[in-house]
Design a protein around this motif. Structure first.
Motif: not given
Length: 570
Positions: A118, A120-124, A126-127, A478, A508-509
């Motif tokens: 992404f 914005d640098g967020s972790d893809p 997470e999707q 990570q 990570p969630t």
């Protein structure tokens, strides 16, 4: 005239294997005792692994911007809409398959259902979608219908399944839609392994953290810049360039191992030095052929199942499962070798592990080396249970020559390793004796930084006198939890873990338990280990099913500031 040393100079147009043989003959004929092969700058492309045997003892291979590559260049690209397309040639008389591609020196992404990244640098990741149910009896994984809609007709699609402290690569056999869900079945042997082995297990919705997954290796998933797909039937390679990118160089790996150092217990390979060499561009094809169902640290299961009733084990808690293991290939592998050293080498762009002292090694150092862009473990040493030994049984071989003793890995840098198999680690030391792991910098890894020991057993084994000192570990875990910066297993008398710095765990969630992470973690059977003067931001440690004799002294945020300053690569 008594000649003791000699030099051989070669260029990338020369055969490295021929140079090794030339050096061997010089020693055999008494023309030299020690020979150095000097590699001129450039890329050396062996057609098979370079083998160093006992007859090559005393050899030095020195590089000057020299790369030993297991890769094959892909040329003659043509534009096809948004894609670039090229024919995949045969290698050494055979069609090839591969699991990695590097374009212009950067690793491309095998077409997958998760975004490349992404803005914005967020972790893809997470999707990632989550599983809905896990049917062990019928060997079905139930997932949302929408998650698999694109790949219904894909012939070789894979699922990468997140499960506690490992990820499995499962080749999809069939998909059946029922309502808003899909029943996914897999090929064997991984289907049998996946649904029979109890640990690690995927998490189902009733846990509150159902396991996430993503899909890969389908042309239908090739929808973002930076992704690629290999149509093995048509021998075509498809790549979607990044914005403004021109494909100047594209490399696919065709070898799994670049260098094999192979002796035997009665006649080991001795006194080999490699310095200033880059080992690059390998693959590891087992996941494409048989799937990949690991137990831990990338060691894959060959058979595993639950035990009822459980086995009683004196000195240990009851055992509820059995398992037997195999080991992934590495770019450089050593068996029965003494004092084989690597200095100022680079291990990069690798589809398996990096450097592996597999069995029967004495001494040997890896110093001032860099390990980066590696799919699995960076540095590996010692047995992780022989193939014929059930992995929870103590390993105390009658022939102690099997044991790896006295290795050193120091002043090395590990980053962006474990980037495909998330359950791997930067430094994986199994049944080792007298290993020294000191002053390394480890960051940006998917799971644990340093894993020391094996066996889940507190019985006396071959491990002892290991030293983990002054390493700097950060940005770890990570993708996986049930982890630590430094993690141990088994009975290791005389082992000392001291003056390390562990900080900055990723969050990570999608992990199976968001609280189950640690800075230091002595796991099952850990015994007779001293853990002292390690700096961590807080005292978040775990001692799980430990044996006797462990000593914890002065660990946490109040450790001397000099320890913080001195940790890591010098």
């Amino acid at each position: 005239m008594n000649i003791h040393a000699a030099d051989i100079h070669i260029t990338p147009d020369s055969s490295l294997a021929d140079a090794v043989r030339h050096a061997r003959e010089m020693r055999r004929l008494g023309q030299a005792t020690d020979v150095t092969i000097h590699l001129a700058p450039g890329i050396y492309f062996p057609y098979e692994s370079l083998r160093l045997r006992p007859e090559d003892s005393g050899l030095t291979i020195a590089g000057n911007n020299a790369v030993i590559s297991g890769g094959l260049k892909i040329t003659n690209w043509k534009k096809q809409g948004k894609l670039m397309v090229a024919d995949v040639p045969d290698f050494n008389g055979r069609p090839i398959d591969f699991r990695q591609l590097w374009v212009n020196g950067s690793k491309a992404v095998r077409a997958r259902s998760v975004s490349v990244g992404f803005a914005d640098g967020s972790d893809p990741f997470e999707q990632m979608p989550r599983i809905r149910a896990y049917d062990k009896k019928n060997r079905i994984l139930w997932v949302p219908k929408v998650a698999v809609a694109k790949i219904m007709n894909a012939p070789y699609a894979e699922m990468v399944l997140h499960e506690m402290w490992c990820t499995s690569n499962l080749r999809i056999k069939s998909i059946d839609i029922q309502g808003d869900s899909a029943a996914v079945r897999f090929h064997n042997p991984e289907a049998k392994l996946q649904f029979e082995h109890p640990w690690p297990s995927p998490m189902t919705p009733d846990t509150g953290h159902p396991s996430p997954f993503y899909l890969a290796n389908a042309k239908e998933l090739l929808d973002e810049p930076g992704e690629w797909y290999h149509d093995i039937r048509a021998h075509k390679l498809y790549y979607m360039p990044r914005q403004g990118e021109t494909v100047r160089e594209a490399i696919v790996p065709v070898l799994e191992t670049l260098v094999d150092v192979v002796g035997c217990a009665e006649r080991p390979v001795r006194n080999i030095t490699m310095k200033g060499i880059t080992f690059a561009y390998t693959t590891w094809m087992r996941p494409s052929e048989k799937g990949h169902v690991p137990l831990q640290a990338g060691m894959f299961l060959t058979e595993a199942y639950k035990l009822r009733p459980q086995i009683d084990r004196p000195n240990n808690h009851k055992l509820d499962n059995q398992g037997w293991l195999g080991r992934a290939d590495a770019a450089v592998e050593l068996r029965y070798a003494e004092d084989v050293n690597f200095n100022n080498c680079h291990f990069e762009h690798l589809g398996g592990s990096g450097l592996d002292y597999v069995v029967g090694c004495r001494g040997g150092t890896a110093t001032h080396c860099t390990f980066t862009d590696i799919a699995m473990n960076g540095y590996v040493c010692g047995s992780f249970s022989p193939e014929g030994l059930e992995t929870h049984l103590p390993y105390a071989p009658t022939d102690f020559r099997e044991v790896c003793i006295g290795q050193t890995v120091s002043d090395c840098d590990f980053h962006d390793v474990t980037n495909e198999d998330w359950g791997c680690v930067a430094i994986a030391a199994g049944y080792v004796n007298g290993i020294t792991i000191d002053h390394n910098t480890i960051h940006d890894v998917s799971y644990t930084g340093i894993s020391l020991g094996w066996g889940w057993n507190r019985d006396s084994v071959c491990m002892r006198d290991n030293r983990v000192h002054a390493n700097l570990i950060y940005n770890y875990a990570q993708h996986m939890y049930d982890c630590a910066g430094i993690y141990t297993l088994g009975n290791q008398p005389g082992t000392v873990i001291s003056e390390n710095v562990v900080r900055d765990i990723a969050r990570p969630t999608y992990v199976h338990d968001p609280n189950h992470w640690f800075y230091l973690y002595t796991d099952e059977g850990s015994s007779n280990i001293t853990i002292r003067d390690n700096w961590t931001p807080e005292e978040k440690f775990l001692q799980n099913a430990n044996g006797p004799g462990n000593v914890w002294e002065n660990n946490g945020p109040n450790v001397n500031e000099n320890i913080k300053r001195n940790a890591g690569k010098r």
